[in-house]
Scaffold this active site. Structure first.
Site, mmCIF file in Angstrom:
data_model
loop_
_atom_site.group_PDB
_atom_site.id
_atom_site.type_symbol
_atom_site.label_atom_id
_atom_site.label_comp_id
_atom_site.label_asym_id
_atom_site.label_seq_id
_atom_site.Cartn_x
_atom_site.Cartn_y
_atom_site.Cartn_z
ATOM 1 N N ASP A 129 -27.724 -45.047 6.105
ATOM 2 C CA ASP A 129 -28.616 -45.599 4.855
ATOM 3 C C ASP A 129 -29.428 -46.545 5.275
ATOM 4 O OD1 ASP A 129 -28.769 -45.633 2.333
ATOM 5 O OD2 ASP A 129 -27.451 -47.114 1.952
ATOM 6 N N ASN A 161 -28.299 -36.784 -3.900
ATOM 7 C CA ASN A 161 -29.600 -36.996 -3.596
ATOM 8 C C ASN A 161 -30.827 -36.053 -3.868
ATOM 9 O OD1 ASN A 161 -28.490 -38.050 -0.096
ATOM 10 N ND2 ASN A 161 -29.201 -39.222 -1.986
#
Ligand code: IPE
Ligand code: IPE
Ligand code: MG
Length: 260
Positions: free
Chosen positions: A32, A80
């Site tokens: 991330d 996502n």
């Protein structure tokens, strides 16, 4: 130059603190911070994803050299798809670029590619790149580089429950026979047996949440959150995180050794 040296060899003093006999078999990483890494540099978010791909290459090599058996990397979640089309498209092209260049090195390092996630929902060209990489590395028996691609843990569990219910309906599975091992067998991580569950889960970028990743499998994983953005993560950080893992006291509901 000096930094480069640390990067490739890891500082020997640091290596002294690492127990080579207690390297986690399975390390899972929530990669991330790509977007924030780019924004900090006034670059478009996708520049972070591109740089993040370089980190994947480095970490794969270091993990494999350390003797890790399975490295699971969360590359794209079932959530996502909510991102702007331009970013999603870029992310869908990344595996093509990645494998195109990196497969020979994976073969050189005896690394086998595996994927968990709903790859049938990815664009044709992305699927092809992924399936080709799996195919080309199929005979490698070193580390498994396992990409979680269009993966979501809740969706994985729903699919597993549907499959189990169908098996029950077809008299292939008795309800009383369902136990924890059965559930594990029906999850996508069954492809990683006997290393389905990560001992260590790392999330970069300072966020401290799981974001729908391996919910069943991390029941007793050590969770490690680091502030480093994924494009800045490197072998030194990984070794540091493994040392921290080795200093944890894993009790699994029992007691410390000295209290037994
Ligand atoms: C992780 O980086 C990569 C993916 C989720 C594909 P992000 O893109 O989430 O970066 P941040 O969290 O916005 O900085
Ligand atoms: C998790 O990161 C998914 C991946 C790293 C692929 P996100 O950036 O999507 O997670 P949230 O939205 O911050 O929880
Ligand atoms: Mg993020």
């Amino acid at each position: 130059m000096f930094k480069k040296k640390i990067e490739t060899q890891i500082n020997p003093e640091m290596m002294d603190n690492l127990d080579p006999n207690r390297i986690p078999h399975h390390i899972a990483i929530i990669m991330d911070g790509n977007g924030r890494w780019a924004q900090k540099r006034h670059l478009p978010r996708v520049a972070g994803h591109k740089q993040g791909m370089e980190t994947v290459k480095k970490i794969t090599k270091v993990a494999s050299d350390l003797g890790v058996k399975v490295l699971t990397l969360y590359a794209f979640s079932t959530e996502n798809w909510k991102r702007p089309d331009q970013e999603v498209n870029f992310l869908m092209d990344l595996p093509i670029k990645f494998f195109d260049k990196f497969v020979p090195e994976l073969i050189e390092n005896n690394v086998r590619v595996n994927v968990i996630g709903y790859i049938e929902q990815l664009p044709e060209k992305t699927q092809k790149a992924v399936l080709d990489a799996i195919d080309k590395t199929a005979d490698n028996d070193g580390m498994v580089l396992n990409f979680a691609l269009n993966y979501g843990s809740r969706a994985e569990m729903v699919t597993a429950m549907q499959k189990m219910a169908t098996a029950v309906q077809n008299n292939e599975l008795a309800v009383e026979a369902i136990n924890e091992e059965t559930v594990a067998e029906y999850l996508m991580t069954n492809s990683l047996a006997p290393y389905q569950d990560p001992e260590l889960l790392i999330r970069t970028s300072g966020e401290e949440r799981i974001s729908n990743f391996l919910l069943w499998q991390i029941a007793y994983s050590e969770l490690l959150f680091t502030d480093v953005y994924w494009p800045d993560y490197n072998g030194v950080e990984l070794v540091r995180n493994i040392i921290a893992f080795q200093n944890r006291d894993r009790r699994f509901g029992g007691l410390k050794k000295e209290n037994k």
